[in-house]
Enzyme design. Structure first.
Site, PDB file in Angstrom:
ATOM      1  N   ARG A  61       0.817  -1.221   0.000  1.00 35.57           N
ATOM      2  CA  ARG A  61       0.000   0.000   0.000  1.00 35.57           C
ATOM      3  C   ARG A  61       0.845   1.263   0.000  1.00 35.57           C
ATOM      4  O   ARG A  61       0.408   2.306  -0.486  1.00 35.57           O
ATOM      5  CB  ARG A  61      -0.952  -0.028   1.208  1.00 35.57           C
ATOM      6  CG  ARG A  61      -2.070  -1.023   1.044  1.00 35.57           C
ATOM      7  CD  ARG A  61      -2.910  -1.086   2.295  1.00 35.57           C
ATOM      8  NE  ARG A  61      -2.570  -2.206   3.146  1.00 35.57           N
ATOM      9  CZ  ARG A  61      -2.868  -2.275   4.437  1.00 35.57           C
ATOM     10  NH1 ARG A  61      -3.477  -1.280   5.027  1.00 35.57           N
ATOM     11  NH2 ARG A  61      -2.550  -3.348   5.140  1.00 35.57           N
ATOM     12  N   GLU A  98       1.177  -5.622  13.497  1.00 32.94           N
ATOM     13  CA  GLU A  98       0.042  -5.684  14.429  1.00 32.94           C
ATOM     14  C   GLU A  98      -0.525  -7.102  14.447  1.00 32.94           C
ATOM     15  O   GLU A  98      -0.994  -7.588  15.460  1.00 32.94           O
ATOM     16  CB  GLU A  98      -1.040  -4.678  14.001  1.00 32.94           C
ATOM     17  CG  GLU A  98      -2.212  -4.613  14.953  1.00 32.94           C
ATOM     18  CD  GLU A  98      -3.356  -3.736  14.439  1.00 32.94           C
ATOM     19  OE1 GLU A  98      -3.262  -3.161  13.352  1.00 32.94           O
ATOM     20  OE2 GLU A  98      -4.373  -3.670  15.165  1.00 32.94           O
TER      21      GLU A  98
END
Ligand code: PRP
Ligand code: ADE
Length: 178
Positions: A61, A98
């Protein structure tokens, strides 16, 4: 469009890619022509004001926003890649996400010694990705002082970790409580 307007273009998807993660999805923002142009414009203004001589973006991204910002500034782009993608000798680093672990690699010859490179990515969560990218770019001889994001998830502490590592951090929007 203002950064506040852009926030409404981000889609929030619960329990992706793992239970308990609230995924902040930029697909809806980049599908919006004015939104995409505005996000790139705001990031480019900030990168320009920080004197960026090159932009580094993280796969995947980060490539969308990073390459667009580089084009806007008329500077080069350094792809910070997932493992095994570059066809030359690389330097690499493992890092925590994460929701898992991963590895980043760069071609060190894409960087001039001392070149001031700004990191651009769609989102900062724990900061693991951006810290790893900064460490790699610095190992290759770059001066890395700036990290720019579309989205900050402040409760995950990434921006604070980056600041502790000597980076100036900026984001177009934040989602407290993520
Ligand atoms: O601050 P962190 O906790 O490191 O998380 C942020 C990173 O996670 C996402 O990328 P991801 O690794 O999911 O890859 P993708 O861009 O290929 O979807 C995002 O685009 C950032 O690069
Ligand atoms: N909560 C989240 N939403 C979107 N991308 C992410 N990358 C890491 N954490 C994320």
């Amino acid at each position: 469009m203002s950064p506040d307007d852009l926030k409404h273009l981000v889609r929030s998807v619960p329990d992706f890619p793992a239970p308990g993660v609230l995924f902040r999805d930029i697909t809806t923002l980049i599908a919006h022509g004015d939104g995409l142009r505005a996000a790139v414009g705001h990031l480019a203004d900030r990168a320009r004001s920080r004197g960026a001589e090159s932009i580094a973006g993280m796969e995947a991204r980060g490539f969308i926003f990073g390459a667009a910002v580089a084009i806007e500034l008329g500077v080069g782009f350094v792809p910070v890649r997932k493992p095994g993608k570059l066809p030359v000798a690389t330097i690499g680093i493992d890092y925590d996400l994460e929701y898992g672990t991963d590895r980043l690699e760069i071609d060190p010859t894409a960087i001039r010694p001392g070149q001031r490179i700004a990191i651009v990515d769609d989102l900062i969560a724990t900061g693991g990705t951006a810290l790893a990218a900064a460490a790699l770019l610095r190992r290759a001889g770059a001066t890395v002082a700036d990290a720019l994001f579309v989205i900050d998830l402040p409760d995950l502490g990434g921006a604070e970790r980056l600041r502790a590592a000597g980076l100036a951090v900026d984001a177009l929007m934040a989602f407290p409580g993520h």
